[in-house]
Design an enzyme around this catalytic site. Structure first.
Site, PDB file in Angstrom:
ATOM      1  N   HIS A 122       0.807  -1.222   0.000  1.00 61.86           N
ATOM      2  CA  HIS A 122       0.000   0.000   0.000  1.00 61.86           C
ATOM      3  C   HIS A 122       0.843   1.277   0.000  1.00 61.86           C
ATOM      4  O   HIS A 122       0.343   2.354  -0.311  1.00 61.86           O
ATOM      5  CB  HIS A 122      -0.987   0.005   1.185  1.00 61.86           C
ATOM      6  CG  HIS A 122      -0.381   0.303   2.514  1.00 61.86           C
ATOM      7  ND1 HIS A 122      -0.048  -0.684   3.415  1.00 61.86           N
ATOM      8  CD2 HIS A 122      -0.044   1.473   3.112  1.00 61.86           C
ATOM      9  CE1 HIS A 122       0.448  -0.135   4.507  1.00 61.86           C
ATOM     10  NE2 HIS A 122       0.458   1.176   4.354  1.00 61.86           N
ATOM     11  N   ASP A 152       0.223  -7.688   1.621  1.00 62.53           N
ATOM     12  CA  ASP A 152       0.650  -6.292   1.647  1.00 62.53           C
ATOM     13  C   ASP A 152       2.167  -6.153   1.689  1.00 62.53           C
ATOM     14  O   ASP A 152       2.718  -5.365   2.471  1.00 62.53           O
ATOM     15  CB  ASP A 152       0.021  -5.560   2.837  1.00 62.53           C
ATOM     16  CG  ASP A 152       0.011  -4.041   2.644  1.00 62.53           C
ATOM     17  OD1 ASP A 152       0.333  -3.593   1.533  1.00 62.53           O
ATOM     18  OD2 ASP A 152      -0.302  -3.317   3.613  1.00 62.53           O
ATOM     19  N   SER A 228       4.712   2.545   7.973  1.00 65.87           N
ATOM     20  CA  SER A 228       4.362   1.399   7.136  1.00 65.87           C
ATOM     21  C   SER A 228       5.536   0.997   6.253  1.00 65.87           C
ATOM     22  O   SER A 228       6.143   1.828   5.576  1.00 65.87           O
ATOM     23  CB  SER A 228       3.167   1.740   6.246  1.00 65.87           C
ATOM     24  OG  SER A 228       1.997   1.893   6.997  1.00 65.87           O
TER      25      SER A 228
END
Length: 471
Positions: A122, A152, A228
């Site tokens: 993402h 992911d 992230s």
């Protein structure tokens, strides 16, 4: 004279009592209020004090070595996206608009000295350009090697003139609940940030009930937007997870964060480098997690494990001898308490791997050696009497798109004769959402049915965008 003295004494006494009463009733509340404010001021900050780190220091645990090993191997990832956005209702209807550039950011982890970097899918999703900034402020343009959207994870590559600092993969299966960990990343565009916490849980599934079950490491190390794709490392500086998500109602950290286990991330990386895609090994069973409600419905006593409701014909489980009603309790040496335990362990395996499956059957434990089989991925799908296939590299380059399904046959009179959707058209959107693969569209049809298809968008062989609304 005596009367005057008595009156004077009474007056003085009354004044003392009045002043004392005034002092008592007027000043006491002020003192209480001040005390209340003081207590509040000392109480609020304690919510933000990193007590685990303080306790760790007093217990002799040193995070400096792990931080020094990892901080230079965690990079800042910038994602440049250019999208055509409609500026009016006519743009929206015709599928036109003006290009707009958006910048997203996150973190990444260098895993080899020659510049391979792991991050979250993402973080770089829909990017036109990916820029990587090292801890020494050097910038590089990265190429995307491959992704696994289910877990992911994305793999990038940069070309540097010198060997780069990197982090070695650790064994996430050996990570223990209560173990100290560090989260390293770039929250809020603040480079090279290290936070500490402990592993709060393993095998966390954030999509319970979803067909794409995940298995995360849960920690209480502070992770915020921008973290992230960063590193979760143990006190030895070994990579045991890729920080991916937070549990929050505000969008910022409020207590728990989640990381993809390193064993899964490493397997995805190896698959992308060796095969170009992710190789998924299937056990060949379906069912669900046990709990007290399910156990009562099935009239069994077990409340932990994976209940086998179906065994697929000719699968590895079928050939090994697993049957409906078995309760899977272990895969190799890993305890299985719920579905995410099972799916998480299998996510680190490939087709052809042999897994020792311990099951509970009729109050006895039995172990079966199961050879995992390859998941068959659909390359084509049928929608509204049209046959569509995954887009080839040649067609994708010709039309300058990286998603969509090519129409190879059309037996739908309305779409073919009235709307002119002939073989060669590329289906790019269904109900306003991009069509990434035949497998994804097949899943949508199986879940919702063709009658839920309201809007289709195509790109013609000449590169024109055409959108059709069905009522």
């Amino acid at each position: 004279m005596k009367k005057f003295a008595s009156l004077l004494f009474v007056s003085i006494l009354g004044g003392v009592i009045s002043i004392g009463a005034y002092k008592f009733f007027s000043e006491t509340p002020e003192k209480v209020e001040q005390a209340s404010v003081f207590e509040q001021q000392t109480y609020v900050p304690t919510n933000f004090v990193n007590t685990p780190t303080t306790n760790a220091a007093t217990n002799g645990i040193d995070f400096t070595v792990a931080a020094e090993k990892t901080i230079h191997a965690v990079v800042h990832v910038k994602n440049k996206m250019t999208k055509v956005a409609p500026r009016s209702i006519w743009d929206l209807y015709n599928g036109t608009g003006r290009p707009q550039t958006q910048i997203g950011s996150g973190s990444g982890v260098i895993i080899t000295p020659d510049g391979y970097i792991v991050t979250n899918n993402h973080v770089i999703k829909e990017s036109n350009e990916i820029q990587v900034t090292l801890n020494n402020n050097k910038n590089y343009i990265a190429t995307l090697v491959g992704t696994d959207s289910n877990m992911d994870i994305a793999l990038l590559k940069i070309e540097a003139d010198e060997e780069l600092p990197y982090i070695s993969f650790g064994d996430s299966d050996n990570a223990k609940i209560g173990e100290w960990v560090l989260a390293v990343g770039n929250p809020f565009n603040l480079t090279s940030t290290v936070t500490a916490g402990i592993i709060s849980a393993k095998g966390r599934d954030l999509n319970e009930g979803d067909k794409l079950s995940q298995s995360f490491i849960q920690t209480d190390a502070a992770v915020n937007p921008g973290n992230s794709g960063g590193a979760l490392v143990n006190t030895n500086g070994e990579l045991i997870g890729i920080n991916t998500a937070i549990s929050s109602q505000t969008g910022s950290y409020i207590g728990y964060s989640f990381a993809v286990p390193s064993n899964i991330a490493q397997k995805i990386v190896n698959d992308l480098l060796e095969f170009g895609d992710v190789q998924k090994g299937l056990l060949g069973v379906s069912g669900g997690s046990l709990n007290s409600v399910v156990a009562e419905r099935l009239s069994i006593d077990e409340t932990e494990g994976f209940y086998v409701d179906k065994v697929f014909e000719d699968s590895g489980a079928d050939k090994a001898g697993i049957v409906k009603g078995d309760i899977i309790k272990k895969l190799d040496d890993v305890k299985i308490s719920k579905f995410s335990d099972l799916s998480g362990y299998l996510s680190a395996k490939r087709p052809g791997d042999v897994v020792n499956v311990m099951v509970l059957r009729d109050d006895d434990f039995e172990t079966f050696a199961v050879t995992l089989v390859k998941e068959e991925i659909a390359n084509s799908v049928n929608l509204m009497n049209m046959t569509l296939e995954n887009l080839s590299k040649e067609d994708a380059e010709k039309l300058e798109i990286n998603y969509g399904l090519k129409v190879t046959d059309n037996n739908n009179p309305q779409l073919y004769k009235e709307l002119g959707i002939t073989p060669g058209y590329v289906l790019v959107e269904v109900n306003g959402k991009k069509v990434k693969s035949a497998e994804a569209l097949k899943g949508f049809i199986n879940s919702y049915g063709e009658d839920q298809v309201k809007i289709l968008a195509f790109i013609s062989p000449k590169g024109q965008y055409e959108r059709f609304i069905f009522r």
